[in-house]
Structure formats: structure tokens, C-alpha cells
Write a protein that holds these residues in place. Structure first.
Motif, PDB file in Angstrom:
ATOM      1  N   GLY A  39      72.986  19.339  13.608  1.00  0.00           N
ATOM      2  CA  GLY A  39      74.077  19.101  12.669  1.00  0.00           C
ATOM      3  C   GLY A  39      74.547  17.662  12.675  1.00  0.00           C
ATOM      4  O   GLY A  39      74.744  17.051  11.611  1.00  0.00           O
ATOM      5  N   ILE A  40      74.708  17.084  13.855  1.00  0.00           N
ATOM      6  CA  ILE A  40      75.157  15.684  13.947  1.00  0.00           C
ATOM      7  C   ILE A  40      74.070  14.746  13.420  1.00  0.00           C
ATOM      8  O   ILE A  40      74.363  13.761  12.726  1.00  0.00           O
ATOM      9  CB  ILE A  40      75.539  15.322  15.399  1.00  0.00           C
ATOM     10  CG1 ILE A  40      76.649  16.241  15.925  1.00  0.00           C
ATOM     11  CG2 ILE A  40      75.930  13.850  15.505  1.00  0.00           C
ATOM     12  CD1 ILE A  40      77.938  16.220  15.146  1.00  0.00           C
ATOM     13  N   ALA A  45      72.235  11.231   9.093  1.00  0.00           N
ATOM     14  CA  ALA A  45      71.249  10.969   8.033  1.00  0.00           C
ATOM     15  C   ALA A  45      71.925  10.890   6.672  1.00  0.00           C
ATOM     16  O   ALA A  45      71.580  10.031   5.847  1.00  0.00           O
ATOM     17  CB  ALA A  45      70.173  12.053   8.039  1.00  0.00           C
ATOM     18  N   ALA A  46      72.886  11.768   6.432  1.00  0.00           N
ATOM     19  CA  ALA A  46      73.615  11.743   5.161  1.00  0.00           C
ATOM     20  C   ALA A  46      74.346  10.417   4.983  1.00  0.00           C
ATOM     21  O   ALA A  46      74.314   9.812   3.908  1.00  0.00           O
ATOM     22  CB  ALA A  46      74.597  12.914   5.103  1.00  0.00           C
ATOM     23  N   LEU A  47      75.003   9.953   6.042  1.00  0.00           N
ATOM     24  CA  LEU A  47      75.737   8.688   5.957  1.00  0.00           C
ATOM     25  C   LEU A  47      74.794   7.494   5.832  1.00  0.00           C
ATOM     26  O   LEU A  47      75.104   6.522   5.137  1.00  0.00           O
ATOM     27  CB  LEU A  47      76.666   8.546   7.161  1.00  0.00           C
ATOM     28  CG  LEU A  47      77.833   9.530   7.155  1.00  0.00           C
ATOM     29  CD1 LEU A  47      78.544   9.541   8.493  1.00  0.00           C
ATOM     30  CD2 LEU A  47      78.803   9.224   6.027  1.00  0.00           C
ATOM     31  N   ALA A  51      74.669   4.837   2.675  1.00  0.00           N
ATOM     32  CA  ALA A  51      74.657   3.376   2.824  1.00  0.00           C
ATOM     33  C   ALA A  51      73.512   2.745   2.031  1.00  0.00           C
ATOM     34  O   ALA A  51      73.605   1.581   1.636  1.00  0.00           O
ATOM     35  CB  ALA A  51      74.545   3.004   4.301  1.00  0.00           C
ATOM     36  N   LEU A  52      72.469   3.524   1.785  1.00  0.00           N
ATOM     37  CA  LEU A  52      71.338   3.042   0.989  1.00  0.00           C
ATOM     38  C   LEU A  52      71.531   3.275  -0.505  1.00  0.00           C
ATOM     39  O   LEU A  52      70.638   3.000  -1.299  1.00  0.00           O
ATOM     40  CB  LEU A  52      70.044   3.736   1.445  1.00  0.00           C
ATOM     41  CG  LEU A  52      69.593   3.454   2.876  1.00  0.00           C
ATOM     42  CD1 LEU A  52      68.378   4.305   3.230  1.00  0.00           C
ATOM     43  CD2 LEU A  52      69.301   1.973   3.061  1.00  0.00           C
ATOM     44  N   GLY A  53      72.699   3.796  -0.882  1.00  0.00           N
ATOM     45  CA  GLY A  53      72.998   4.016  -2.291  1.00  0.00           C
ATOM     46  C   GLY A  53      72.644   5.396  -2.808  1.00  0.00           C
ATOM     47  O   GLY A  53      72.721   5.652  -4.003  1.00  0.00           O
ATOM     48  N   LYS A  54      72.233   6.285  -1.930  1.00  0.00           N
ATOM     49  CA  LYS A  54      71.923   7.663  -2.328  1.00  0.00           C
ATOM     50  C   LYS A  54      73.140   8.540  -2.050  1.00  0.00           C
ATOM     51  O   LYS A  54      74.085   8.111  -1.398  1.00  0.00           O
ATOM     52  CB  LYS A  54      70.711   8.163  -1.546  1.00  0.00           C
ATOM     53  CG  LYS A  54      69.477   7.313  -1.765  1.00  0.00           C
ATOM     54  CD  LYS A  54      68.340   7.750  -0.896  1.00  0.00           C
ATOM     55  CE  LYS A  54      67.156   6.805  -1.080  1.00  0.00           C
ATOM     56  NZ  LYS A  54      66.065   7.140  -0.188  1.00  0.00           N
ATOM     57  N   ASN A  59      71.648  16.429   2.885  1.00  0.00           N
ATOM     58  CA  ASN A  59      71.727  16.473   4.345  1.00  0.00           C
ATOM     59  C   ASN A  59      73.103  16.911   4.816  1.00  0.00           C
ATOM     60  O   ASN A  59      73.222  17.598   5.831  1.00  0.00           O
ATOM     61  CB  ASN A  59      71.350  15.132   4.963  1.00  0.00           C
ATOM     62  CG  ASN A  59      69.856  14.954   5.042  1.00  0.00           C
ATOM     63  OD1 ASN A  59      69.114  15.915   5.189  1.00  0.00           O
ATOM     64  ND2 ASN A  59      69.401  13.716   4.937  1.00  0.00           N
ATOM     65  N   PHE A  60      74.137  16.544   4.092  1.00  0.00           N
ATOM     66  CA  PHE A  60      75.490  16.984   4.454  1.00  0.00           C
ATOM     67  C   PHE A  60      75.577  18.506   4.387  1.00  0.00           C
ATOM     68  O   PHE A  60      76.113  19.145   5.305  1.00  0.00           O
ATOM     69  CB  PHE A  60      76.529  16.341   3.532  1.00  0.00           C
ATOM     70  CG  PHE A  60      77.934  16.757   3.850  1.00  0.00           C
ATOM     71  CD1 PHE A  60      78.605  16.207   4.925  1.00  0.00           C
ATOM     72  CD2 PHE A  60      78.580  17.699   3.079  1.00  0.00           C
ATOM     73  CE1 PHE A  60      79.901  16.597   5.232  1.00  0.00           C
ATOM     74  CE2 PHE A  60      79.872  18.095   3.362  1.00  0.00           C
ATOM     75  CZ  PHE A  60      80.538  17.536   4.448  1.00  0.00           C
ATOM     76  N   GLN A  61      75.050  19.101   3.332  1.00  0.00           N
ATOM     77  CA  GLN A  61      75.077  20.562   3.193  1.00  0.00           C
ATOM     78  C   GLN A  61      74.270  21.241   4.295  1.00  0.00           C
ATOM     79  O   GLN A  61      74.683  22.278   4.824  1.00  0.00           O
ATOM     80  CB  GLN A  61      74.554  20.979   1.808  1.00  0.00           C
ATOM     81  CG  GLN A  61      75.445  20.547   0.658  1.00  0.00           C
ATOM     82  CD  GLN A  61      76.843  21.140   0.740  1.00  0.00           C
ATOM     83  OE1 GLN A  61      77.032  22.266   1.180  1.00  0.00           O
ATOM     84  NE2 GLN A  61      77.836  20.375   0.331  1.00  0.00           N
ATOM     85  N   LYS A  62      73.128  20.671   4.651  1.00  0.00           N
ATOM     86  CA  LYS A  62      72.334  21.218   5.753  1.00  0.00           C
ATOM     87  C   LYS A  62      73.124  21.141   7.068  1.00  0.00           C
ATOM     88  O   LYS A  62      73.089  22.067   7.872  1.00  0.00           O
ATOM     89  CB  LYS A  62      71.024  20.450   5.913  1.00  0.00           C
ATOM     90  CG  LYS A  62      70.007  20.713   4.844  1.00  0.00           C
ATOM     91  CD  LYS A  62      68.764  19.908   5.206  1.00  0.00           C
ATOM     92  CE  LYS A  62      67.753  19.861   4.126  1.00  0.00           C
ATOM     93  NZ  LYS A  62      66.587  19.034   4.506  1.00  0.00           N
ATOM     94  N   ALA A  63      73.801  20.017   7.272  1.00  0.00           N
ATOM     95  CA  ALA A  63      74.602  19.842   8.496  1.00  0.00           C
ATOM     96  C   ALA A  63      75.664  20.924   8.592  1.00  0.00           C
ATOM     97  O   ALA A  63      75.887  21.493   9.672  1.00  0.00           O
ATOM     98  CB  ALA A  63      75.238  18.454   8.520  1.00  0.00           C
TER      99      ALA A  63
END
Length: 92
Positions: A39-40, A45-47, A51-54, A59-63
Motif C-alpha cells: 500500500g505504501i 508510486a502515485a505521488l 510529479a511526472l504530470g500524470k 495506483n492510489f486506488q490500488k493502495a
């Protein structure tokens, strides 16, 4: 597991490195510890993606799915604070 390096990197916004630090422990972990680590890693990965503009939302939902139902703090980690920080930064 010693979380100090991963949390220090998180505070510096070095999310890709958070993933790298936690991955080895995740590969060895079992049960709820493995869920927490995954989860972490997914939050980081989401953050990193953000930062790369995506969006980073996949990934947040998976977390969220990995972290649901874990006690907080768990193994000394206040994962809810990390989740809320990620939620704010992602606009989720």
C-alpha cells in the motif's frame, strides 16, 4: 523493519526512492505486513506519477485496497497520515 529511511525520503518528496527502499522488504514480507508495504509503495508510486504530470489515481486506488482494514498505526507506521497526504496532493 526500520521505516526511518523510507519515511525520511517520503518527507523529502523522493517517492521513487521510497519505492526502492521498501521493495526488498515487501518481497520478503507476509500477511498484513506485506499489505502495508504494498500500500505504501503504491502511494509513493502515485505521488511519483503525479510529479511526472500524470494523475497517479490508478495506483492510489490500488493502495486503498491494500490498506483497507489495517490498524493504524500498524507496525509503528501512521499510514493514515501518509494516505491523507497523498489524497491531498493528488486531489482525490
Amino acid at each position: 523493519m526500520d521505516w526511518s529511511e523510507a519515511l525520511a525520503l517520503w518527507r523529502k518528496g523522493r517517492y521513487f526512492e521510497v519505492h526502492e527502499v521498501l521493495e526488498t522488504a515487501w518481497l520478503r514480507a507476509k500477511g498484513e505486513e506485506k499489505r502495508l508495504l504494498k500500500g505504501i509503495i503504491l502511494l509513493a508510486a502515485a505521488l511519483h506519477q503525479r510529479a511526472l504530470g500524470k494523475s497517479g489515481m490508478r495506483n492510489f486506488q490500488k493502495a486503498l485496497r491494500h490498506l483497507e482494514g489495517l490498524e493504524n498505526p500498524f507496525l509503528g507506521v501512521d499510514w493514515v497520515s501518509l494516505l491523507e497526504e497523498a489524497r491531498r496532493k493528488l486531489g482525490a
